[in-house]
Design an enzyme around this catalytic site. Sequence first.
Site: not given
Ligand code: LLP
Length: 443
Positions: A253, A295, A297-298, A335, A339, A366-367, A395
């Site tokens: 997150g 965990e 990701g981003r 994105r 969002y 085309c949008e 993402y």
């Molecule tokens: N763990 C779980 C259980 C998750 O559902 C997620 C993200 C993460 C870890 C990783 O979160 P991060 O560190 O990346 O914030 N597509 C959206 C983001 C969706 C995130 C879904 N879950 C976007 O482009 O902003």
Amino acid sequence: MTSSTNQFLKPLTTQTNSKGNLEIGGCDVVELAEKYSTPLYVVDEKTLRSICQDYKKAFGKYPKTNMMYASKALCTSAIATILADEGFGFDTVSGGEIYTVYKAGVDMSKVLFNGNNKSYDELTLALEVGVGRISVDNFFELALLNEIAQSKDIVADALLRITPGIECHTHEYIQTGHLDSKFGFDLTQIDEAIELIQNEYKNIKIHGLHAHIGSQIFETSIFPDEIEIMAKEISRINKKFNLELHEINIGGGLGVKYTEADVPPSTYEIAELIINKLHEVSEKYSIEPPTLFIEPGRSIISTSGVTLYTVGSSKQVPHGTKYVAIDGGMADNPRPSMYQAEYSAEVANKKETTDTELVTIAGRFCESGDILIKNIKLPKLEEGDILCVYNTGAYNYSMASNYNRVQRPAMVLVNNSQSDIIINRETLDDLVSHDLIPDRLKK
Ligand code: LLP
């Protein structure tokens, strides 16, 4: 507080070279666009590794930390190889992600499988390749997982995904920890789940709890709040059911900087808050200091990625907006349209131009909603200019589509003036390769 690389807008190696062009990873960005064509995803290995180092240093003070890269942000074989090399495990959410990291040679005991509707086939694959933890999301899955594990005569190592009831201030679509969420057991359902595991589902072993609050989070208080709830639950469950749960997975997150206005917290600040809280709850609830899973990701992958586009047509609405169109858009970066996400960009071949204008960067799909960046001041754009959009590592490719039957872009990894393709550009033949025409339609 020490700053961390996830707080930067651009990859660490970004500079202007002697030709006056933008350079990333020692590679001239204009030459990359010429060599590999556009749209092109570029990943800077130094930035990625630097972010991994930040995480390792920041959480080094708590040796019971397991860092699991949330591969949904960007899952490719080369990226998995780098993350594994940096010592990360993986949070996966599909058979496809599991298969990708498995084929990349990742130690599967450091992989967690998560998701609210895992299929029979996906759970079977997860057990067959030996993923370390399965985060069980609901009652249906408890029964399914137990059935599959029983048929293989093994015990599945699991966590219980819970909904801690915490709201964060991010886009509604990327909040997950609030009470009325599709993910996880409600706090009031935990005891029933544990009773089922103790009495019926003998092929599941629970090690702890898992939660995830949301994504692109800037509020630092969220993680300690989450730990408080999870530790309290763990201590209560352990006493009530005479168990020894000791794992807390707090999800991901942490946010990143898409525009100058974004001020995400540093990894070091977050880590300190999390570690202090873990020590605090361990004393408060008389539990052994929990084993921590995170965990991200981003915040691991976003900053290292940029996307290159070539400028094509433009349109000046009389007394209105000037639209400049590029050769990509919502199919390679959904994105902004999903969002209302904002991005920053520069013109790679006009780094030294001072004659600027206010434009809106329109995608080629085309949008009307396919607008990549609204109202950005850039050097006057002409056909053929190379636009570099920052912070697209997370993402973007992972959510890319073939909308309008457009091929997905290639991805290159850059480092020390070297560039290597890590994802081939799709071809027109790739696009039709899964199509079939039933015989009865053939003349
Ligand atoms: N763990 C779980 C259980 C998750 O559902 C997620 C993200 C993460 C870890 C990783 O979160 P991060 O560190 O990346 O914030 N597509 C959206 C983001 C969706 C995130 C879904 N879950 C976007 O482009 O902003």
